[in-house]
Scaffold this motif. Structure first.
Motif, mmCIF file in Angstrom:
data_model
loop_
_atom_site.group_PDB
_atom_site.id
_atom_site.type_symbol
_atom_site.label_atom_id
_atom_site.label_comp_id
_atom_site.label_asym_id
_atom_site.label_seq_id
_atom_site.Cartn_x
_atom_site.Cartn_y
_atom_site.Cartn_z
ATOM 1 N N LEU B 11 21.087 52.652 26.343
ATOM 2 C CA LEU B 11 21.799 53.928 26.325
ATOM 3 C C LEU B 11 21.236 54.781 25.203
ATOM 4 N N ARG B 12 20.854 56.010 25.574
ATOM 5 C CA ARG B 12 20.364 56.964 24.585
ATOM 6 C C ARG B 12 21.372 58.088 24.453
ATOM 7 N N LEU B 13 21.795 58.376 23.241
ATOM 8 C CA LEU B 13 22.755 59.437 22.982
ATOM 9 C C LEU B 13 22.216 60.375 21.915
ATOM 10 N N GLN B 14 22.684 61.612 21.967
ATOM 11 C CA GLN B 14 22.430 62.527 20.877
ATOM 12 C C GLN B 14 23.525 62.300 19.831
ATOM 13 N N GLU B 15 23.205 62.546 18.600
ATOM 14 C CA GLU B 15 24.199 62.427 17.538
ATOM 15 C C GLU B 15 25.420 63.262 17.903
ATOM 16 N N HIS B 74 34.081 51.897 22.893
ATOM 17 C CA HIS B 74 33.971 53.346 22.855
ATOM 18 C C HIS B 74 33.359 53.750 21.513
ATOM 19 N N ILE B 75 32.363 54.636 21.590
ATOM 20 C CA ILE B 75 31.717 55.120 20.369
ATOM 21 C C ILE B 75 31.956 56.625 20.290
ATOM 22 N N THR B 76 32.684 57.035 19.284
ATOM 23 C CA THR B 76 33.065 58.438 19.123
ATOM 24 C C THR B 76 32.161 59.101 18.094
ATOM 25 N N ALA B 77 31.575 60.236 18.493
ATOM 26 C CA ALA B 77 30.694 61.023 17.614
ATOM 27 C C ALA B 77 29.696 60.119 16.885
ATOM 28 N N PRO B 78 28.849 59.406 17.626
ATOM 29 C CA PRO B 78 27.942 58.447 16.991
ATOM 30 C C PRO B 78 26.928 59.104 16.067
ATOM 31 N N LYS B 79 26.473 58.314 15.099
ATOM 32 C CA LYS B 79 25.441 58.724 14.158
ATOM 33 C C LYS B 79 24.210 57.833 14.372
ATOM 34 N N PRO B 80 23.051 58.269 13.907
ATOM 35 C CA PRO B 80 21.839 57.446 14.080
ATOM 36 C C PRO B 80 21.994 56.016 13.558
ATOM 37 N N GLU B 81 22.791 55.826 12.516
ATOM 38 C CA GLU B 81 22.973 54.475 11.968
ATOM 39 C C GLU B 81 23.784 53.559 12.884
ATOM 40 N N ASP B 82 24.349 54.104 13.953
ATOM 41 C CA ASP B 82 25.035 53.281 14.951
ATOM 42 C C ASP B 82 24.049 52.668 15.941
ATOM 43 N N SER B 83 22.791 53.052 15.862
ATOM 44 C CA SER B 83 21.766 52.495 16.750
ATOM 45 C C SER B 83 21.621 51.001 16.506
ATOM 46 N N GLY B 107 23.676 42.131 26.427
ATOM 47 C CA GLY B 107 23.641 43.168 25.410
ATOM 48 C C GLY B 107 23.339 44.554 25.947
ATOM 49 N N THR B 108 23.774 45.567 25.202
ATOM 50 C CA THR B 108 23.428 46.972 25.461
ATOM 51 C C THR B 108 22.744 47.513 24.212
ATOM 52 N N THR B 109 21.537 48.033 24.395
ATOM 53 C CA THR B 109 20.794 48.609 23.271
ATOM 54 C C THR B 109 21.070 50.094 23.196
ATOM 55 N N LEU B 110 21.676 50.498 22.094
ATOM 56 C CA LEU B 110 22.063 51.891 21.890
ATOM 57 C C LEU B 110 21.103 52.566 20.926
ATOM 58 N N GLN B 111 20.630 53.744 21.325
ATOM 59 C CA GLN B 111 19.805 54.567 20.445
ATOM 60 C C GLN B 111 20.477 55.914 20.289
ATOM 61 N N VAL B 112 20.747 56.312 19.049
ATOM 62 C CA VAL B 112 21.376 57.587 18.757
ATOM 63 C C VAL B 112 20.358 58.459 18.042
ATOM 64 N N LYS B 113 20.018 59.591 18.671
ATOM 65 C CA LYS B 113 19.003 60.481 18.102
ATOM 66 C C LYS B 113 19.654 61.605 17.315
ATOM 67 N N PRO B 114 19.053 61.971 16.176
ATOM 68 C CA PRO B 114 19.639 63.044 15.355
ATOM 69 C C PRO B 114 19.454 64.410 16.014
#
Lengths: 116, 114
Positions: B11-15, B74-83, B107-114
């Motif tokens: 899963l890729r998310l924006q910050e 549930h991940i609310t307003a994720p930050k890059p350090e949540d990756s 597992g689920t690999t999460l990437q949060v981009k700034p």
């Protein structure tokens, strides 16, 4: 507390060689576990121990052996290494099991093993 | 056979973009459901344990919930350090109940981009 420590961090073995992966915990936990983690496959339980002198097989025990002579140490022995044993190995421990307090498992940093 | 399946695999998310990770399980009787976080090259780090349907637990931007068939992280307003990779595991009743044995999902690999 150091928690759960594992040595070595990395190791390359040739087919047919043997080695022991060391695991030590300083939290006085009775329960200890060995898992292997392959890419995209999650963690699989190899062996576990509910106390000193007591061990039992997990899901994938073939090719491995364990012993538990003390509360602190739970070494994993690989005999006659095979390429299929290339993996990352994690040791874990918990204070209790089957109850709602202290049953979370604490993991070591892992040993990355390659068998060529 | 006891089984745990996590989705999505990646899963890729924006910050700041909130989302949820899913953990579906099939066990003979649930004794506990565990969530772990794993950073690259490190061992899993414990986050939560849930025991009963309807139970919820929170830690900073993370909230875990449990139903009779699945759990959500549930991940609310994720930050890059949540990756990280987030792992779900279940402990079943019966023979494994007093041994602490866990069955993990992939597992689920999460990437949060700034």
């Amino acid at each position: 507390n150091a928690g759960v420590t594992q040595t070595p961090k990395f190791r390359i073995l040739k087919i047919g060689q043997s080695m022991t992966l060391q695991c030590t915990q300083d939290m006085n936990h009775n329960y200890m576990y060995w898992y292997r983690q392959d890419p995209g496959m999650g963690l699989k339980l190899i062996y576990y121990s509910v106390g000193a002198g007591i061990t039992d097989k997990g899901e994938v025990p073939n090719g491995y052996n364990v012993s538990r002579s003390t509360t602190e140490d739970f070494p994993l022995r690989l005999e006659l290494a095979a390429p299929s044993q290339t993996s990352v190995y994690f040791c874990a421990s918990s204070y209790s099991a089957g109850v709602r307090v202290g049953n979370e498992q604490f993991f070591g940093p892992g040993t990355r093993l390659t068998v060529l | 056979e006891d089984q745990v399946t996590q989705s999505p695999e990646a899963l890729r998310l924006q910050e700041g973009e909130s989302s949820s990770l899913n953990c579906s399980y099939t066990v003979s009787g649930l004794r506990g459901l565990f969530w772990y976080r794993q950073d690259p090259g490190k061992g899993p780090e414990f986050l939560f344990t849930l025991y009963s349907a309807g139970e919820e637990k929170e830690k900073e931007r993370l909230k875990a919930t449990l139903t009779k068939k699945e759990s959500f992280l549930h991940i609310t307003a994720p930050k890059p350090e949540d990756s990280a990779t987030y792992l779900c595991a279940v402990q079943a009743r019966g023979g494994s109940g007093n041994t602490g044995k866990l069955i993990f999902g992939q597992g689920t690999t999460l990437q949060v981009k700034p």
